[in-house]
Write an enzyme that holds these catalytic residues in place. Sequence first.
Site, short mmCIF file in Angstrom:
data_model
loop_
_atom_site.label_atom_id
_atom_site.label_comp_id
_atom_site.label_asym_id
_atom_site.label_seq_id
_atom_site.Cartn_x
_atom_site.Cartn_y
_atom_site.Cartn_z
N GLU A 98 1.63 1.23 12.65
CA GLU A 98 1.27 2.67 12.45
C GLU A 98 -0.33 2.54 11.49
OE1 GLU A 98 2.05 5.48 13.66
OE2 GLU A 98 0.58 6.49 12.56
N GLU A 155 -4.56 -7.08 -1.65
CA GLU A 155 -4.77 -8.39 -1.64
C GLU A 155 -4.23 -9.27 -0.55
OE1 GLU A 155 -4.03 -6.65 -4.33
OE2 GLU A 155 -5.98 -6.83 -5.36
#
Lengths: 396, 384
Positions: free
Chosen positions: A243, A383
């Site tokens: 998505e 990250e």
Amino acid sequence: MNLEFTPEEIAFREEVRAFIEENYPKELAGSGTREDLSREQFLAWHKVLGKKGWSVPAWPVKYGGTGWTSTQKYIWGEENARVDAIMPLPFGVSMVAPVIYTFGNEEQKAKHLPGIRSGEVWWCQGYSEPGAGSDLASVKTTAVRDGDHYVINGQKTWTTLAQHADWGFFLCRTDPTAKAQEGISFILVDMKTPGIEVRPIKLIDGTHEVNETWLTDVRVPVENLVGEENKGWTYAKFLLAHERSGIAGVARSKRGIERLRDIAAKETVDGVPLIETPDFARKISQLEIDLTTLEFTELRTLASEAAGKGPGPESSILKVKGTEVQQRLTELTLEAVNHYGAPYAYGMEATGNGAGIGPDYADYAAETYFNMRKTSIYGGSNEIQRNIITKMILGL
Amino acid sequence: MDFNFTEEQGMLRDSLAKMIRDQYDFDTRRKVVASAEGWRKHMWMQFAELGLMMAPFSEEDGGLGGGPIDAMVVMEEFGKGLVVEPYVPSVVCGGGFLKRGTDAQKEEYLSGVMSGENIFAFAYAEPRGRYNLADLETTAKKDGSGFVINGHKAVVIGAPWATHLIVTARTSGGRRDVNGVTVFVVEKSAPGITTRDYPTVDGRRASEVYFENVSVGGEAVIGDVDNGLPLIELVSDEAIAALCAEACGAMKVAQNMTVEYSRQRKQFGTPIGKFQVLQHRMVDMFMEAEQSVSMTYMATLKLDEDTVTRKKAASAAKVRIGQGGRFVGQQAIQIHGGMGMTDELAVGHYFKRLTMIDSEFGNVDHHLKRYTDLSAGAVPVAAE
């Protein structure tokens, strides 16, 4: 290349706008950024859209999708953001459903997709564990086969809005001897099954948005396994990557900048509207430029998907930059309201912003800023996104 | 909405990329830049034969019927190859003014731009004007049916190679007034024009151009007398979009070179590309480069919208590209370490070009302010 809408697209926009104006619940206008809504409030618009056939635009048409073009989806997002609409939650519509219609069997599709589409059934996500956050493959929750059932034991955490959930999708280890990514299965669990306990986690903004979910000898029929046993990691990754439309939150952030401009026009510094002070005006400009950048990166991604090329490399940027813009927006909004960020809004309506202390526009400013720090942590922290780009795109 | 290139644009890109690959490798470029001329006229003519100069002009004007998207395609490839030949000064700026000129001007000058024979430079900057296009000390005084131009134009990119100049000058009003600015086309060999030519830090050539009682006829005026600023801003925004495309090409190459280098270069027994702190930095470079592409598309596609929308789009893109170009350039050098500091490696030359693009047609600060002022409706504009 061009940016124009066709006459059909303009007509579509008119249709959508009129439908929203007529049908969006009046009492929920402007509540789209609040986290303390009731189950009914969360689902109200979803149910209306379900009846209209517009609740799951991105699904394949045969399962109830609208078959809209990427431009129509873009228009849809923009129009909903105009009223700050409370959109269908992602857990059912854009997380578990694509896994079910892609990897599930016919019984699972028939059983689960209609309830997700209509907004009758609320889903939650059982991915993270106390020891498995960004390192999702290290899940320890086990599912042990016992006749026609799996017996699940373990603890999940950060289960968003599980207090309302009817069903959950869980990653469980079905082969304890396999390497980290292997031996995980994707199992659907009825949240009313005995042995499930949902405990609230209160967040720094004061909301009860997430939970700990404890599973003790939870017996789940084997037909609730999606796809193949021990292949759950494949489905989990598919889900995380699937998505992308909307993850950037462009339309909502545009509305947020409008609100910020309104606030900055009302606040004054030495008698001058805050928005006319060069320092603050340039902060807004920079944010707006960053948002325009995000918007066109998303449009490129949608175009590339529509052309059947699959998401291009630029789609990986949407999570990182989208969340940075959302966070910066709440940061500047809090800066703009200054002292009146302090009164506490949640849970103490009698004393906080909610009771009319300070200007209305200061309501939830600090709470929303605190809450939005989550965005760069969840869904694969920013990250982790950089690790993904390192590996998948830079090839390092 | 449509983000696809046409088949012609795809072919233009491919054949240009091949030409640059075959004839514009880094060593060749170094020799050319160090030569007395500083460029290759025959390369320029080959670009013309490929159709680059005709691509962005309408068929009515003798072009191939393209537009700014075609210029974007060309300039991205020029950015990748660090091409020094003056496409933006001559085709985007020179051609940009001339195609809005009179039929006589088109006939006299524009076909030469498209054939490559006429080479234009755009003399807009002045020693004390910074990025304000209306801050002009150069004057053009009415003299019968013509004008007499006096003044000093600064860092006119490509002027040493130019046959013609587009010059902005004040015909009335005070030094920074939005009204009273006029655009002229002049031959560089016109009596009274002198130049001091020099190389630039990024491998180009430029001139200080001095006008001393340079007489031009009334037919040298492009657009309206005293109301040239809207046209200058329009062409400058087109130049900004093209420069943004060039920067995108340069950023992509600098970023790819850095990733490649990090694979080869070992420290502490490991390729430095295995260090997460450098991986994430390179991801940030990648994101800046991709975002710059997004904004270049945006600005290019909005060039034909209403004035305020167009200006905001150009400024927003120039801010993004200025910031992205600085980050990508600086980090490319940093990750290359000492080698990045050497003239021998190409990466430093990409850094230098990216740095100078920020100062052409307004830097980050200038465009952030322009964007902010436009958002507040605070920018005075000449009548359009």
